[in-house]
Scaffold this motif. Structure first.
Motif, PDB file in Angstrom:
ATOM      1  N   GLY A 225      44.513  33.982  39.957  1.00 20.74           N
ATOM      2  CA  GLY A 225      45.701  34.020  40.801  1.00 20.74           C
ATOM      3  C   GLY A 225      45.299  34.049  42.263  1.00 20.74           C
ATOM      4  O   GLY A 225      44.524  33.206  42.724  1.00 20.74           O
ATOM      5  N   ASP A 226      45.777  35.051  43.003  1.00 14.46           N
ATOM      6  CA  ASP A 226      45.440  35.186  44.420  1.00 14.46           C
ATOM      7  C   ASP A 226      44.129  35.935  44.647  1.00 14.46           C
ATOM      8  O   ASP A 226      43.661  36.046  45.778  1.00 14.46           O
ATOM      9  CB  ASP A 226      46.555  35.932  45.165  1.00 14.46           C
ATOM     10  CG  ASP A 226      47.692  35.019  45.572  1.00 14.46           C
ATOM     11  OD1 ASP A 226      47.536  33.786  45.406  1.00 14.46           O
ATOM     12  OD2 ASP A 226      48.727  35.527  46.034  1.00 14.46           O
ATOM     13  N   VAL A 227      43.563  36.488  43.590  1.00 17.64           N
ATOM     14  CA  VAL A 227      42.345  37.298  43.722  1.00 17.64           C
ATOM     15  C   VAL A 227      41.106  36.417  43.631  1.00 17.64           C
ATOM     16  O   VAL A 227      40.913  35.693  42.655  1.00 17.64           O
ATOM     17  CB  VAL A 227      42.291  38.378  42.629  1.00 17.64           C
ATOM     18  CG1 VAL A 227      41.019  39.218  42.774  1.00 17.64           C
ATOM     19  CG2 VAL A 227      43.520  39.273  42.690  1.00 17.64           C
ATOM     20  N   CYS A 228      40.276  36.475  44.676  1.00 21.45           N
ATOM     21  CA  CYS A 228      39.005  35.754  44.668  1.00 21.45           C
ATOM     22  C   CYS A 228      37.972  36.616  43.934  1.00 21.45           C
ATOM     23  O   CYS A 228      37.735  37.762  44.306  1.00 21.45           O
ATOM     24  CB  CYS A 228      38.541  35.477  46.096  1.00 21.45           C
ATOM     25  SG  CYS A 228      36.954  34.598  46.189  1.00 21.45           S
ATOM     26  N   LEU A 229      37.369  36.063  42.905  1.00 23.17           N
ATOM     27  CA  LEU A 229      36.427  36.829  42.063  1.00 23.17           C
ATOM     28  C   LEU A 229      34.985  36.720  42.557  1.00 23.17           C
ATOM     29  O   LEU A 229      34.169  37.588  42.280  1.00 23.17           O
ATOM     30  CB  LEU A 229      36.500  36.315  40.629  1.00 23.17           C
ATOM     31  CG  LEU A 229      37.883  36.347  39.972  1.00 23.17           C
ATOM     32  CD1 LEU A 229      37.846  35.641  38.623  1.00 23.17           C
ATOM     33  CD2 LEU A 229      38.372  37.782  39.829  1.00 23.17           C
ATOM     34  N   GLY A 230      34.684  35.640  43.276  1.00 20.21           N
ATOM     35  CA  GLY A 230      33.323  35.385  43.727  1.00 20.21           C
ATOM     36  C   GLY A 230      33.018  33.914  43.542  1.00 20.21           C
ATOM     37  O   GLY A 230      33.915  33.079  43.500  1.00 20.21           O
TER      38      GLY A 230
END
Length: 395
Positions: A381-386
């Motif tokens: 979603g809007d969360v950048c994981l890396g």
């Protein structure tokens, strides 16, 4: 909100200027720092560093804050530019802005700010930071303006860095940032956004690389016909050096008037040529005709040198490949994919590499011109994981 001492990276642009204004408006003790990261071209028409500092100083004057000029050029040359040249010489296409954020803006600059007694730093990036109480982790989120989101360039930041960082304009759209700047009379309210790599500026890219990388001309070969066709692999031009080209490149190939073999039959003579592969061992540039050529389409990629915002890679509870989304280049829509994490040492896909902790991505829909050296950045979603550095791609 508790009053804090916050050091803002003032670049001379409107985004960092409004960042400083917003924090001062909230009652914080704000100090500006102008980072000089490149000094080889101080007398060049392409170097905007002097004017950028004057703009930053003018902003500080209007806002009534102190500003310090700090030179990080030595760190930049050692940690960012040297790696940039190594990657290009190996035939890959690196993204120095990602390395600059991880090594300079959120390491050297952060360390300097802490020595000044700062509790937080802030920059004008279009991204957001959120603390997730249940996990006890800081999350990197996309900026609210989808056309300006810069989380792609920040995916290598870690928990320690994010815990000390603020991105005030990440909560705004660019039009609102411009409006605020004009409303409070900032001198750079209408200043054009900077584009491209910071140390190259507006100069022609090939001209810049010429100063650092030796030209090694070689053949340009046509891969458009099927492998069984006698025309497959015919030499249709000469490149100036593999370092000067990137996958998917259309301009500057010098073969615009060349027609594919059998064009009269296939009617494809008007389709443009694209760089499709670089054979470093044979110093050969392979090109294809047509945007949708199979050599430009990849359903899988391998990435190395992975970096995870949370400190550890995300994983499905049952250990199966994780369903997430990824960008293989900036300004690309998120593409659904399956991710499997792997550890590797001296992976053959990346020459002389000591990189570990990579991952593989599988895309249901083919991705166009996936380029070794660029970054594959992962999202939920809007969360950048890396993300990680692309080592290879497959059909």
């Amino acid at each position: 909100m508790t009053k804090q001492r916050i050091v803002v990276g003032l670049s001379g642009g409107v985004d960092s200027a409004v960042t400083a204004h917003l924090l001062k408006q909230q009652g914080h003790d704000v100090v500006g720092i102008f980072m000089k990261n490149w000094e080889d071209d101080d007398n060049s028409e392409f170097c905007s560093s002097r004017q950028d500092f004057l703009d930053a100083a003018s902003v500080a004057d209007v806002l009534g804050i102190e500003i310090e000029h700090v030179n990080f050029a030595a760190e930049y040359k050692d940690r960012v530019f040297a790696e940039f040249l190594r990657e290009y010489q190996a035939g890959r296409t690196p993204n120095p802005d990602i390395l600059c954020n991880a090594e300079i803006k959120f390491k050297a600059f952060l360390d300097h700010a802490m020595r000044l007694g700062a509790e937080k730093i802030a920059t004008g990036h279009y991204a957001r930071v959120r603390f997730n109480a249940p996990t006890g982790k800081h999350e990197l989120l996309k900026g609210l303006d989808p056309s300006k989101d810069q989380s792609y360039f920040l995916h290598r930041l870690n928990q320690a860095q994010l815990s000390k960082t603020l991105f005030p304009v990440g909560e705004l759209h660019k039009t609102e940032v411009r409006r605020i700047a004009a409303e409070i009379g900032l001198p750079n309210a209408k200043k054009k956004d900077s584009t491209g790599i910071c140390f190259i500026g507006e100069r022609p890219f090939r001209e810049f690389l010429n100063r650092y990388i030796q030209k090694e001309p070689g053949p340009i070969r046509d891969a458009t016909p099927p492998a069984g066709d006698k025309a497959h692999g015919r030499v249709i031009g000469q490149h100036v050096g593999l370092s000067f080209y990137t996958l998917g490149q259309r301009q500057g190939l010098g073969i615009g008037g060349v027609k594919p073999k059998g064009a009269a039959r296939g009617g494809g003579e008007h389709q443009p040529w694209f760089v499709a592969r670089k054979d470093v061992e044979k110093n050969t540039l392979w090109v294809v005709q047509g945007h949708e050529h199979p050599w430009l389409q990849s359903h899988q990629l391998q990435a190395l040198d992975a970096s995870w915002i949370a400190g550890d890679p995300p994983a499905a509870a049952d250990g199966s490949p994780l369903r997430i989304a990824a960008k293989t280049r900036y300004r690309q829509a998120d593409a659904p994919c399956l991710m499997a994490v792997h550890d590797t040492h001296q992976n053959a896909a990346v020459e002389n590499s000591q990189r570990t902790a990579g991952f593989a991505l599988q895309f249901p829909q083919a991705q166009w011109a996936v380029t070794p050296g660029q970054s594959a950045v992962l999202y939920d979603g809007d969360v950048c994981l890396g993300g990680g550095v692309i080592a290879s791609a497959q059909a």
